[in-house]
Design an enzyme around this catalytic site. Structure first.
Site, PDB file in Angstrom:
ATOM      1  N   ALA A   1     -11.715  -7.601   4.770  1.00 48.19           N
ATOM      2  CA  ALA A   1     -11.583  -6.588   5.815  1.00 48.19           C
ATOM      3  C   ALA A   1     -12.933  -5.926   6.060  1.00 48.19           C
ATOM      4  O   ALA A   1     -13.640  -6.246   7.009  1.00 48.19           O
ATOM      5  CB  ALA A   1     -10.517  -5.564   5.424  1.00 48.19           C
TER       6      ALA A   1
ATOM      7  N   GLU B   1       0.791  -1.241   0.000  1.00 51.35           N
ATOM      8  CA  GLU B   1       0.000   0.000   0.000  1.00 51.35           C
ATOM      9  C   GLU B   1       0.818   1.283   0.000  1.00 51.35           C
ATOM     10  O   GLU B   1       0.316   2.357   0.342  1.00 51.35           O
ATOM     11  CB  GLU B   1      -0.994   0.016   1.175  1.00 51.35           C
ATOM     12  CG  GLU B   1      -2.338  -0.564   0.842  1.00 51.35           C
ATOM     13  CD  GLU B   1      -2.370  -2.093   0.791  1.00 51.35           C
ATOM     14  OE1 GLU B   1      -3.327  -2.621   0.215  1.00 51.35           O
ATOM     15  OE2 GLU B   1      -1.468  -2.769   1.305  1.00 51.35           O
TER      16      GLU B   1
ATOM     17  N   HIS C   1      -1.819   4.179  -1.828  1.00 51.78           N
ATOM     18  CA  HIS C   1      -2.838   5.187  -1.520  1.00 51.78           C
ATOM     19  C   HIS C   1      -2.828   6.332  -2.528  1.00 51.78           C
ATOM     20  O   HIS C   1      -3.835   7.016  -2.694  1.00 51.78           O
ATOM     21  CB  HIS C   1      -2.639   5.731  -0.105  1.00 51.78           C
ATOM     22  CG  HIS C   1      -2.955   4.725   0.959  1.00 51.78           C
ATOM     23  ND1 HIS C   1      -4.142   4.030   0.992  1.00 51.78           N
ATOM     24  CD2 HIS C   1      -2.244   4.292   2.025  1.00 51.78           C
ATOM     25  CE1 HIS C   1      -4.147   3.210   2.033  1.00 51.78           C
ATOM     26  NE2 HIS C   1      -3.002   3.340   2.669  1.00 51.78           N
TER      27      HIS C   1
ATOM     28  N   ARG D   1       2.682  -8.772   4.355  1.00 45.68           N
ATOM     29  CA  ARG D   1       1.748  -8.119   3.437  1.00 45.68           C
ATOM     30  C   ARG D   1       2.582  -7.442   2.347  1.00 45.68           C
ATOM     31  O   ARG D   1       3.189  -6.404   2.569  1.00 45.68           O
ATOM     32  CB  ARG D   1       0.904  -7.094   4.187  1.00 45.68           C
ATOM     33  CG  ARG D   1       0.016  -6.209   3.309  1.00 45.68           C
ATOM     34  CD  ARG D   1      -1.274  -6.853   2.923  1.00 45.68           C
ATOM     35  NE  ARG D   1      -2.191  -5.889   2.314  1.00 45.68           N
ATOM     36  CZ  ARG D   1      -3.388  -6.185   1.835  1.00 45.68           C
ATOM     37  NH1 ARG D   1      -3.835  -7.432   1.894  1.00 45.68           N
ATOM     38  NH2 ARG D   1      -4.145  -5.267   1.300  1.00 45.68           N
TER      39      ARG D   1
ATOM     40  N   ASP E   1     -45.186   1.930   2.360  1.00 47.21           N
ATOM     41  CA  ASP E   1     -44.571   2.843   1.392  1.00 47.21           C
ATOM     42  C   ASP E   1     -45.482   2.951   0.177  1.00 47.21           C
ATOM     43  O   ASP E   1     -46.142   1.977  -0.203  1.00 47.21           O
ATOM     44  CB  ASP E   1     -43.196   2.333   0.963  1.00 47.21           C
ATOM     45  CG  ASP E   1     -42.368   3.403   0.279  1.00 47.21           C
ATOM     46  OD1 ASP E   1     -41.406   3.884   0.899  1.00 47.21           O
ATOM     47  OD2 ASP E   1     -42.671   3.762  -0.881  1.00 47.21           O
TER      48      ASP E   1
ATOM     49  N   TYR F   1       3.497   2.065   1.873  1.00 44.42           N
ATOM     50  CA  TYR F   1       4.138   2.456   3.128  1.00 44.42           C
ATOM     51  C   TYR F   1       5.651   2.210   3.054  1.00 44.42           C
ATOM     52  O   TYR F   1       6.182   1.836   2.014  1.00 44.42           O
ATOM     53  CB  TYR F   1       3.478   1.727   4.300  1.00 44.42           C
ATOM     54  CG  TYR F   1       2.051   2.174   4.554  1.00 44.42           C
ATOM     55  CD1 TYR F   1       1.783   3.477   4.966  1.00 44.42           C
ATOM     56  CD2 TYR F   1       0.971   1.316   4.370  1.00 44.42           C
ATOM     57  CE1 TYR F   1       0.482   3.911   5.194  1.00 44.42           C
ATOM     58  CE2 TYR F   1      -0.336   1.736   4.580  1.00 44.42           C
ATOM     59  CZ  TYR F   1      -0.574   3.040   4.998  1.00 44.42           C
ATOM     60  OH  TYR F   1      -1.869   3.469   5.208  1.00 44.42           O
TER      61      TYR F   1
ATOM     62  N   LYS G   1     -22.643   0.779  -9.269  1.00 44.06           N
ATOM     63  CA  LYS G   1     -23.242   0.861  -7.935  1.00 44.06           C
ATOM     64  C   LYS G   1     -24.257  -0.255  -7.682  1.00 44.06           C
ATOM     65  O   LYS G   1     -25.131  -0.128  -6.820  1.00 44.06           O
ATOM     66  CB  LYS G   1     -23.898   2.234  -7.717  1.00 44.06           C
ATOM     67  CG  LYS G   1     -22.900   3.377  -7.599  1.00 44.06           C
ATOM     68  CD  LYS G   1     -23.549   4.619  -7.038  1.00 44.06           C
ATOM     69  CE  LYS G   1     -22.508   5.651  -6.647  1.00 44.06           C
ATOM     70  NZ  LYS G   1     -23.125   6.824  -6.000  1.00 44.06           N
TER      71      LYS G   1
ATOM     72  N   ARG H   1      -3.827   6.211  -8.920  1.00 44.01           N
ATOM     73  CA  ARG H   1      -4.985   6.832  -9.570  1.00 44.01           C
ATOM     74  C   ARG H   1      -5.862   5.777 -10.240  1.00 44.01           C
ATOM     75  O   ARG H   1      -6.535   6.034 -11.234  1.00 44.01           O
ATOM     76  CB  ARG H   1      -4.528   7.885 -10.588  1.00 44.01           C
ATOM     77  CG  ARG H   1      -3.626   8.953 -10.026  1.00 44.01           C
ATOM     78  CD  ARG H   1      -4.187   9.616  -8.774  1.00 44.01           C
ATOM     79  NE  ARG H   1      -5.295  10.504  -9.044  1.00 44.01           N
ATOM     80  CZ  ARG H   1      -6.023  11.096  -8.108  1.00 44.01           C
ATOM     81  NH1 ARG H   1      -5.771  10.848  -6.821  1.00 44.01           N
ATOM     82  NH2 ARG H   1      -7.010  11.900  -8.439  1.00 44.01           N
TER      83      ARG H   1
ATOM     84  N   GLN I   1     -17.862   5.188   2.571  1.00 41.79           N
ATOM     85  CA  GLN I   1     -18.370   6.431   3.151  1.00 41.79           C
ATOM     86  C   GLN I   1     -18.197   6.543   4.662  1.00 41.79           C
ATOM     87  O   GLN I   1     -18.003   7.641   5.182  1.00 41.79           O
ATOM     88  CB  GLN I   1     -19.844   6.607   2.780  1.00 41.79           C
ATOM     89  CG  GLN I   1     -20.057   6.885   1.300  1.00 41.79           C
ATOM     90  CD  GLN I   1     -21.525   7.098   0.967  1.00 41.79           C
ATOM     91  OE1 GLN I   1     -22.276   7.717   1.716  1.00 41.79           O
ATOM     92  NE2 GLN I   1     -21.955   6.563  -0.156  1.00 41.79           N
TER      93      GLN I   1
END
Length: 641
Positions: free
Chosen positions: A315, A169, A257, A219, A408, A171, A426, A260, A344
């Site tokens: 995760a 990732e 992170h 990892r 409803d 780091y 989505k 793109r 979110q």
């Protein structure tokens, strides 16, 4: 399905695991809150009870400057041994196994967060960090190797069943491996052999410090998704060398992170990166873990059965539903609250300095406060509105023992989730609706669809208490000509009531407008313009996905014009002023997608009857498509009834 592969017991260097699923490392930020250790312990214990093979903690800094901030775990002091002992004891009492992730942020560390200057193999600033790191000296590199091994010793003494060395990732360890971030000319840089030396020396030092009976996971980055970074052949060689360094398990990470390219958002297809783990597995004699966008037990079983990976890392699916494996084992698949990879309430919260939770499961991270107690007195509860707020309120009230009816005026539940689920990328929102259908049916919630509820409706009269969770209406902006016949609302489009012709102009640039543009493009409308007064598009979409949304729209050729002043809607389009200059944005169809307004009329009418009534969701305030707030309101209201 029997899930014979998923629940096949295994042993890693003497550590027995009850399933082939690892709960992957997530920084949840609870440790920085008041009673943080107690909250974090409750978070892990809740999941340790549910057939997880091994839990991996969030990253624990091996040295002060490597921390992600004051709200991160740490393991660089001997005092940390006693600090974490209660956590490991509690996890073991719950029947679980837990590994500590050994972590150093490198150039991703923020000086403002930990007060220390970031360090890196080379003094190259990350595009996502305001601080330029200082280049490590040779002796400091050696000291960091000792920091990792000492941290491993402390983890073992604190009762952790294994350690995971964080080398993915983007780091610090990953920064040493990549030629993009490692420009050194000494023994720690230059050719590939030198660039991987740091990671191998850490693995060897950790093995020496912890002994031959202690499991070590590494990892590693299987795919950096950074231009001119580590090649595929180099990645395979790195994996081989890590195996030779006596690592027990390779957990394959994807992307940095700063990449793109989306790697974990819902726009990424499920199981998209399994092939990376499969490729590495073919080169090493030790087990390999597949990760990223694996959120379904059936998929996990199929991956294991195919031999593409030896273990599965999930995760965020454990944020969404701690019982995901238990429900699979008990063949209760429809009751799984599936992770929809929205980011979110998890990653977006973390990047805002908040503790992580989950949009579809507000209990995540709130295990000590959002407990579910039986109702003191069972009541007849009527919930009006089948959107996310109403669904969660009905579910929670029913779980507490109330007799619940959900009504409803639409013919299906879901509310504005039904708009989201048809937007390209989505479709995971289908899982949320499926979950609510299953759990409401299991808890005998009576559902009345296609009924318009008014204050004197029989259901209102029969109810002891009422929750109004319906009432949102699209906002019509005050623009001259907005009532022309070719002007429609976003609801007209999503509910397929509109005849859309020619070029399209969307008034609005927030999350709804972005979804609308993507939906229309998929339907074949290629000439789309988005207008808004603000210069910032996709406002309201979280930091971890906003950039990808804008990038996707640009690739589709959607014209985004910000900073406009609306003059008039005309038959040929929308006349606007940009920096004082008038411009006609041509469009045969104009669609308003500029927010919503609450419609509390039903709540006010029912209030006049004297019945106890609560108002949540769109009937209370303009939540729009913010399902996170809606579901949280729903669960809080369901607990208050």
């Amino acid at each position: 399905m029997a899930y014979s592969y998923l629940f096949s017991p295994s042993t890693i260097r003497g550590m027995e695991m009850q399933s082939k699923v690892i709960m992957g490392s997530m920084h949840v930020g609870l440790e920085g809150e008041e009673n943080g250790l107690e909250k974090l312990t409750a978070f892990y214990v809740r999941r340790a009870k549910e057939h997880v093979g091994l839990i991996v903690t969030g990253g624990a800094a091996v040295s002060p400057e490597g921390s992600g901030g004051t709200h991160f775990m740490s393991i660089y002091k001997d005092d940390d041994i006693a600090h974490w002992r209660n956590l490991t004891d509690k996890v073991h009492e719950a029947g679980g196994k837990i590994a500590l992730q050994l972590f150093h942020a490198g150039r991703y560390a923020y000086k403002a967060a930990n007060g220390l200057e970031p360090v890196a193999p080379s003094p190259l600033q990350s595009p996502i960090n305001p601080d330029q790191p200082r280049e490590l000296t040779d002796s400091e590199v050696e000291e960091l190797i000792r920091s990792f091994s000492s941290a491993a010793r402390r983890a073992k003494e604190a009762g952790f069943d294994a350690v995971e060395i964080m080398g993915s990732e983007g780091y610090l360890i990953n920064q040493f491996v990549s030629p993009v971030t490692n420009k050194r000319t000494d023994r720690w840089g230059g050719n590939f052999e030198n660039r991987i030396r740091f990671s191998l020396e850490i693995a060897k030092a950790v093995r020496r410090e912890t002994g031959n009976e202690y499991p070590i996971i590494f990892r590693m980055s299987g795919l950096d998704l950074i231009e001119n970074s580590t090649t595929e052949d180099e990645t395979f060689l790195w994996a081989e060398k890590l195996a030779e360094a006596d690592v027990d398990l390779l957990n394959i990470g994807i992307g940095w992170h700063e990449s793109r390219v989306p790697t974990i958002s819902m726009k990424v297809p499920r199981n998209n990166f399994v092939y990376i783990a499969e490729g590495i597995k073919a080169h090493v004699p030790i087990p390999v873990v597949a990760s990223n966008r694996i959120n379904n037990p059936d998929d996990a079983e199929a991956i294991l059965k195919s031999g593409k990976a030896d273990y599965i890392s999930m995760a965020r699916p454990f944020l969404a539903d701690p019982e995901i494996l238990t429900k699979a084992k008990e063949n209760r698949l429809q009751e799984i609250n599936t992770c929809i990879a929205c980011n979110q309430a998890c990653l977006d919260h973390v990047f805002e300095g908040k503790s992580a939770s989950c949009l579809v499961n507000p209990e995540a991270g709130r295990e000590l406060t959002l407990t579910l107690s039986p109702a003191a007195k069972a009541k007849n509860i009527l919930v009006i509105g089948g959107g996310p707020a109403g669904l969660e309120a009905a579910k929670t009230a029913a779980l507490r023992g109330h007799k619940v009816t959900l009504a409803d005026n639409k013919t299906e539940i879901g509310g504005q989730l039904n708009y989201s689920r048809i937007v390209p990328g989505k479709s995971e929102f289908n899982e949320t609706i499926r979950y609510y259908k299953a759990v409401l049916e299991k808890n005998q919630v009576a559902i009345h669809l296609g009924e318009t509820i008014v204050e004197d409706h029989p259901l209102v009269k029969e109810a002891d208490e009422i929750v109004v969770a319906a009432g949102i209406i699209p906002r019509t902006p005050e623009i001259t000509g907005i009532n022309h016949s070719h002007v429609i609302s976003y609801q007209d489009v999503f509910e397929e009531r509109a005849n859309i012709k020619g070029a399209v102009v969307i008034i609005g640039g927030g999350g709804i407008a972005c979804d609308l543009a993507s939906f229309l493009y998929e339907k074949g409308h290629k000439d789309i313009s988005m207008l808004q007064r603000s210069s910032r598009f996709a406002k309201g979409i979280g930091k971890t996905t906003r950039w990808a949304t804008i990038l996707e729209l640009k690739k589709k050729g959607v014209q985004m014009l910000g900073g406009v002043t609306y003059k008039e809607v005309l038959p040929e389009g929308v006349l606007v002023s940009i920096e004082g200059e008038d411009k006609m944005i041509k469009g045969e169809t104009v669609i308003t997608a500029s927010g919503q307004l609450p419609n509390p009329a039903l709540y006010e009418a029912i209030s006049q009857t004297g019945k106890p009534v609560h108002v949540i969701g769109g009937a209370r305030h303009a939540l729009g498509l913010d399902a996170k707030k809606a579901i949280y309101e729903g669960t809080m209201t369901g607990r208050a009834l």
